[in-house]
Motif scaffolding. Structure first.
Motif, PDB file in Angstrom:
ATOM      1  N   GLY A 125       0.825  -1.202   0.000  1.00 12.95           N
ATOM      2  CA  GLY A 125       0.000   0.000   0.000  1.00 12.95           C
ATOM      3  C   GLY A 125       0.860   1.252   0.000  1.00 12.95           C
ATOM      4  O   GLY A 125       0.576   2.219  -0.714  1.00 12.95           O
ATOM      5  N   THR A 126       1.934   1.236   0.783  1.00  7.76           N
ATOM      6  CA  THR A 126       2.778   2.417   0.883  1.00  7.76           C
ATOM      7  C   THR A 126       3.546   2.666  -0.413  1.00  7.76           C
ATOM      8  O   THR A 126       3.554   3.784  -0.938  1.00  7.76           O
ATOM      9  CB  THR A 126       3.762   2.259   2.059  1.00  7.76           C
ATOM     10  N   ILE A 127       4.127   1.603  -0.937  1.00  8.77           N
ATOM     11  CA  ILE A 127       4.868   1.776  -2.191  1.00  8.77           C
ATOM     12  C   ILE A 127       3.916   2.234  -3.293  1.00  8.77           C
ATOM     13  O   ILE A 127       4.203   3.156  -4.057  1.00  8.77           O
ATOM     14  CB  ILE A 127       5.553   0.466  -2.618  1.00  8.77           C
ATOM     15  N   ALA A 128       2.770   1.595  -3.358  1.00  5.41           N
ATOM     16  CA  ALA A 128       1.837   1.912  -4.437  1.00  5.41           C
ATOM     17  C   ALA A 128       1.304   3.339  -4.297  1.00  5.41           C
ATOM     18  O   ALA A 128       1.094   4.022  -5.299  1.00  5.41           O
ATOM     19  CB  ALA A 128       0.679   0.912  -4.438  1.00  5.41           C
ATOM     20  N   THR A 129       1.088   3.784  -3.070  1.00  4.67           N
ATOM     21  CA  THR A 129       0.623   5.161  -2.900  1.00  4.67           C
ATOM     22  C   THR A 129       1.705   6.143  -3.332  1.00  4.67           C
ATOM     23  O   THR A 129       1.427   7.174  -3.939  1.00  4.67           O
ATOM     24  CB  THR A 129       0.227   5.421  -1.435  1.00  4.67           C
ATOM     25  N   ALA A 130       2.976   5.789  -3.017  1.00  8.96           N
ATOM     26  CA  ALA A 130       4.080   6.632  -3.474  1.00  8.96           C
ATOM     27  C   ALA A 130       4.111   6.673  -4.992  1.00  8.96           C
ATOM     28  O   ALA A 130       4.285   7.741  -5.605  1.00  8.96           O
ATOM     29  CB  ALA A 130       5.401   6.112  -2.926  1.00  8.96           C
ATOM     30  N   LEU A 131       3.879   5.522  -5.622  1.00 10.35           N
ATOM     31  CA  LEU A 131       3.842   5.481  -7.083  1.00 10.35           C
ATOM     32  C   LEU A 131       2.696   6.341  -7.614  1.00 10.35           C
ATOM     33  O   LEU A 131       2.822   7.003  -8.641  1.00 10.35           O
ATOM     34  CB  LEU A 131       3.657   4.039  -7.570  1.00 10.35           C
ATOM     35  N   LEU A 132       1.591   6.312  -6.869  1.00 14.68           N
ATOM     36  CA  LEU A 132       0.437   7.116  -7.261  1.00 14.68           C
ATOM     37  C   LEU A 132       0.826   8.589  -7.344  1.00 14.68           C
ATOM     38  O   LEU A 132       0.430   9.309  -8.253  1.00 14.68           O
ATOM     39  CB  LEU A 132      -0.681   6.897  -6.240  1.00 14.68           C
ATOM     40  N   VAL A 133       1.633   9.033  -6.376  1.00 11.11           N
ATOM     41  CA  VAL A 133       2.060  10.428  -6.356  1.00 11.11           C
ATOM     42  C   VAL A 133       2.954  10.727  -7.542  1.00 11.11           C
ATOM     43  O   VAL A 133       2.814  11.738  -8.227  1.00 11.11           O
ATOM     44  CB  VAL A 133       2.811  10.729  -5.036  1.00 11.11           C
ATOM     45  N   VAL A 134       3.898   9.809  -7.792  1.00 14.68           N
ATOM     46  CA  VAL A 134       4.947  10.090  -8.770  1.00 14.68           C
ATOM     47  C   VAL A 134       4.503   9.808 -10.200  1.00 14.68           C
ATOM     48  O   VAL A 134       4.691  10.619 -11.104  1.00 14.68           O
ATOM     49  CB  VAL A 134       6.203   9.242  -8.456  1.00 14.68           C
TER      50      VAL A 134
END
Lengths: 176, 322, 494
Positions: C121-130
């Motif tokens: 979830g954390t990695i994917a949310t970071a990807l969502l931002v970038v």
């Protein structure tokens, strides 16, 4: 499809012979479903969307595959192949099938399904839990009854009052 | 022995509950139940729950409850409604989609049986093409359609739904056999939108609300809307201006069970009218971008009958019913 | 850099006490509904919509995001402990997770699921931002032929690893395909195999099938051969993941994330396919003793799919926020929620309502952390559920299964269908037919059919459209590879 085996004469060493015939029943069900799919969709009209594939193509594909698989499965069973019943901690794989248990669970569940709208969730679910717990071997009836009532009331309150999910109130309409 | 215990328990519970429910009959006369014949989250559900709030705001004493009976384009809910004959405390939200679903699913119960109460809102449909599309105007589309209907793929919602009906009506008006329309059904405006943005299909049809934002941003181009006149805030001609005589509103309204006497019918109509005149409903209509098209009594009954025969006709012409 | 400041502002929004409370409320509600089959995050958000009418939008979305992520956690908990998947996306978790639990490793299974979900979830949310805009462009270019190829790939990848007896695996797959055929054909609106029952027109819900085959089937099976000897007590075992558990989990977490995020962003990708694929990949990659453990409770088989499941949830938000394109049921409801507040998701949303968007993104990080903090200490506690006496445990499973299935449509017909599927699940267990292929056939069959027909209709009947797109060609080649590898391996082994 689940008639107990009467052909006790046929005994192979590795398998429990009583399974043979019921498993054949499942294999024939697979075969039968293939036929059912093809026959059952034969009447579907494909008047609209003349392009590409109509609504009958895929069922035909699935049905034919099922017949093919079904034939292989039947042959496999006839030649002595058998699947391993799933192992589970709660299951005594060596025990003979207890059809009374299955029947009891079935009757209780179907009664629940039929009476739910009439009795309402709280009553029907409590009876379902109580009946199943006894059918599955619970010894202390009072405790089972108490757990059943607590569970059914708690789920009703949490999901109907808390979340607005619709469950039938039935007999207790207006009380809860 | 177990079974006997069970029976005793059941009897006790039944007795207790019977006492309880007896005391509650007084309040029930004033209660209203609204059936949303769809799963939570859809348009009918949204309309039902909005109406629930709006009725509560004009009539705080009344007990209003929304319940969902999803399935088969609303025809499962319709069948249930027909079973509650003479119940003056029950409304069902419905709309144009149900008219089509009744035909297509060969529903045992039709809308001719229920008691029409009111039409509430409507929304017009919009016909769009991707920005890269060669079709600049409706005429380009009609020309290509006439040349080879198979080459024009039309994306929209479920087969037999409002979008599909618009496609059929447009084809008919353009002189193309409605059966030849290459309609690609999607499970909702979102999926169809994706096909359009990815330039996978020739044209797309959906409610104005689904596509308007993308028409404004330039990713989609509108060829026409199904309204009788242009809609403020959206730069788009009507289909009529473009030469296709197609007008269609995706409307929503209320019906009540069959077999209502005049008093019960008037009672429900008055309640819905009161709701419609209240501020809460007006606010909700504005907030959701709906178009108010309130209509009750005989005019709505006539309208409903006319829609039934129109939809029945075009669905047959499109070859959707055998 | 710019996004970063905005994200920090977002944290400022999300970290106010009121909004933290909404996040907590959301994750708690989400976990609760995730536990129940049938009542999922989508339905919960829909039911809460009218109630949140007066809540400020930022708070409401923070709560909805919490429900979304919480639902994922709740679904895996029941999958592992009770073999009752709360959501279709946690069905694969039940395969190995429940086996682990029965071997006394419930706490480890729950922990690897929780940490994996957090990491993903954390990695994917970071990807969502970038990466949001890039992912969107890719997702939109996906056409029906690509989806068809994708379904075929998932089919072959999964069916080649799932079953020991080929004919039984295929029979199970076929059963799923047949169930998937029931209902109205989406392209033409014609009813198929409904036997005149109107309730079957919309098809048989995946949740009913999963719950019937897994939960009710299990209860019937247990009833048929009840252990009459005093049951062995399932050991709760060690309360925490040991070093080998960590060593075996972290790679599947990352691989699961890599699979889940892009699939979530694809319209039609969903959360199921990446969990299937993740399971298939992990099973393929397993070596030595871990390979032997498959089917008996391999931790990789829980870690990978759970990560994939959560990463896809974050992926779903990419097209939703940037384009207003919902790619899952929950996303569709969230779109309706945006519209209720008079907001239209799309490129303009980021410009006009930065506080709302970034507050929501920040709340995803917060909700995820909250869930981890809440769930990890609870894992050993939850594991004790398995020590409930068996009659109560199974009666309870059936009660929750019935509740969830009834709540889907408020129809007793569904309960009867549930029972029939339970009988099928019982027969399959008894005769050694694997259950998983049936569920996969049910989910992927209709998708493959629809996308195939759409592709052909758009291409006006030309079969070559199916391989015209490079993506489709590559995917189909991979599918062929997945089919041929076992054969080739057998050849080389000789």
């Amino acid at each position: 499809m689940s008639t107990p085996d009467e052909r006790d004469g046929v005994v192979t060493r590795d398998a429990v012979p009583a399974w043979r015939r019921p498993e054949l029943g499942l294999a024939l069900t697979v075969l039968g479903l293939g036929v059912f799919v093809i026959v059952g969709t034969a009447g579907v009209t494909a008047a609209a969307s003349t392009l590409g594939l109509g609504p009958r193509f895929f069922p035909l594909l699935v049905g034919s595959a099922m017949i093919l698989i079904g034939v292989c499965y039947v042959l496999d069973v006839l030649r002595g192949g058998h699947g391993d019943p799933e192992e589970s901690e709660d299951v005594d794989a060596a025990a003979p099938a207890d059809w009374r248990g299955v029947g009891l669970v079935s009757v209780i569940f179907l009664l629940f399904a039929g009476l739910l709208d009439l009795l309402g969730w709280v009553v029907a679910a409590a009876l379902l839990f109580f009946g199943l717990a006894l059918a599955l071997g619970a010894r202390e009836r009072l405790r089972a009854a108490a757990v059943a009532v607590v569970l059914s009331v708690a789920t009703y309150l949490a999901f109907v009052k808390g979340l607005g999910v619709t469950l039938p109130a039935g007999l207790l309409d207006g009380v809860i | 022995m177990r079974m006997r215990r069970l029976a005793v328990l059941a009897a006790v519970i039944a007795a207790v509950s019977a006492c309880g429910s007896g005391s509650d009959t007084g309040a029930a006369a004033n209660a209203l139940r609204i059936m949303a014949p769809a799963a939570p989250g859809g348009g009918w559900d949204q309309t039902s729950r909005t109406a629930e709030q709006a009725i509560k705001s004009v009539d705080p004493a009344r007990k209003v409850e929304v319940f969902n009976v999803p399935g088969a384009g609303g025809t499962i809910g319709l069948a249930q409604l027909a079973g509650d004959k003479g119940d003056g405390g029950l409304l069902m939200t419905m709309g144009l989609v149900m008219v089509g679903a009744v035909e297509q699913n060969k529903s045992q119960v039709t809308l001719a049986e229920v008691t029409p109460i009111a039409r509430l809102t409507e929304e017009y449909e919009i016909v769009v093409v991707p920005a890269e599309s060669p079709f600049q105007t409706l005429n380009d589309l009609v020309a290509a359609w006439k040349a080879d209907p198979a080459k024009v793929s039309v994306a929209g919602g479920s087969a037999g739904g409002t979008d599909h009906i618009v496609a059929g009506l447009m084809a008919k008006a353009a002189g193309v056999d409605p059966k030849q329309v290459n309609y690609i059904a999607h499970s909702g405006g979102g999926e169809a939108l994706n096909a359009l943005l990815g330039n996978k299909v020739s044209i797309g049809i959906s409610g104005i609300g689904e596509f308007a934002e993308h028409v404004k941003s330039g990713k989609l181009r509108s060829l026409g809307i199904t309204a009788p006149a242009r809609v403020p805030g959206l730069e788009s001609p009507t289909l009529k201006e473009g030469g296709l005589d197609v007008e269609l509103a995706n409307w929503r309204g209320f019906v009540a069970p069959p077999g209502l006497d005049d008093a019960a019918r008037k009672n429900l109509t008055d309640l819905v009218t009161k709701m419609h005149d209240g501020q809460a409903w007006k606010d909700a209509v504005a907030k959701n971008g709906w178009i108010d098209s309130f209509q009750t009594g005989q005019p709505f009954a006539d309208f409903l009958a006319a829609e039934q025969s129109r939809v029945k006709g075009i669905i047959a012409e499109m070859g959707l019913v055998s | 850099m710019d996004s970063l400041t905005l994200l920090l502002d977002g944290f400022a929004t999300a970290l106010t006490p009121v909004n933290l409370l909404y996040a907590l409320l959301g994750v708690t509600l989400g976990t609760l509904v995730g536990v129940l089959p049938g009542i999922g995050p989508a339905m919960t958000v829909a039911l809460l919509l009218p109630i949140t009418f007066n809540v400020p939008p930022a708070s409401a979305f923070i709560m909805f995001a919490g429900i979304y992520y919480g639902g994922m956690y709740g679904g895996s908990t029941t999958s592992i402990l009770l073999n009752t998947p709360g959501e279709s996306s946690s069905m694969i978790t039940a395969l190995e997770g429940n086996k682990m639990a029965r071997r006394g490793r419930a706490a480890q299974a729950l922990a690897t699921a929780a940490i994996g979900s957090f990491v993903a979830g954390t990695i994917a949310t970071a990807l969502l931002v970038v990466a949001a805009p890039l992912v969107v462009d890719f997702a939109i270019s996906f056409g029906p032929e690509d989806y068809f190829a994708l379904a075929i790939l998932a089919f072959t990848a999964v069916s080649s690893v799932l079953s020991r007896s080929v004919v039984r695996g295929l029979a199970s797959l076929g059963l799923g395909l047949v169930i998937g055929l029931v209902g109205i054909d989406q392209q033409t609106g014609q009813a198929r195999l409904t036997l005149g029952v109107p309730q079957l027109l919309d098809g048989i819900d995946v949740v009913i099938v999963a719950v019937g085959l897994f939960a009710l089937g299990e209860a019937l099976y247990v009833a048929s051969r009840l252990r009459h000897a005093p049951p062995e007590v399932v050991p709760v075992g060690r309360a925490w993941m040991g070093r080998p558990d960590w060593a075996r989990s972290w790679r599947p977490w990352l691989r699961g994330t890599a699979l889940g995020f892009p699939f979530g962003a694809l319209p039609g990708g969903g959360a199921e396919i990446p969990t299937f694929l993740s399971y298939a990949v992990e099973k393929r990659l397993a070596k030595g003793p871990a390979k032997e453990e498959y089917g008996k409770g391999a931790i990789e088989g829980v870690a990978g799919p759970e990560a994939a499941n959560n990463a896809s949830a974050a992926g779903t938000l990419v097209p939703l926020l940037t384009l207003g394109l919902p790619t899952s049921a929950t996303a569709a409801i969230m779109l309706a929620a945006f519209q209720q507040y008079g907001l239209q998701p799309g490129p303009q949303l980021f410009d006009h309502n930065p506080a709302l968007v970034w507050g929501m993104v920040a709340s995803l990080f917060i909700g995820n952390t909250m869930l981890l903090v809440l769930n990890l200490p609870l894992a050993p506690v939850w594991a004790r559920v398995l020590r409930v006496p068996r009659p109560y445990l199974y009666a309870g499973i059936v009660l929750f299964a019935a509740l969830g299935v009834y709540a889907l449509n408020n129809s007793w017909v569904d309960l009867v269908v549930l029972y029939l599927l339970g009988l099928l699940g019982f027969a399959m267990r008894r005769f050694g037919l694997p259950v998983a292929p049936a569920v996969i056939g049910l989910i992927l069959g209709p998708m493959a059919e629809i996308q195939l027909r759409r592709a052909l209709a758009i291409g006006a009947g030309d079969v070559s459209t199916l391989v015209a797109s490079p993506v489709a060609a590559v995917l189909l080649a991979l599918a062929a590879l997945a089919l041929l590898t076992p054969l080739l391996r057998r050849l080389f082994a000789r």
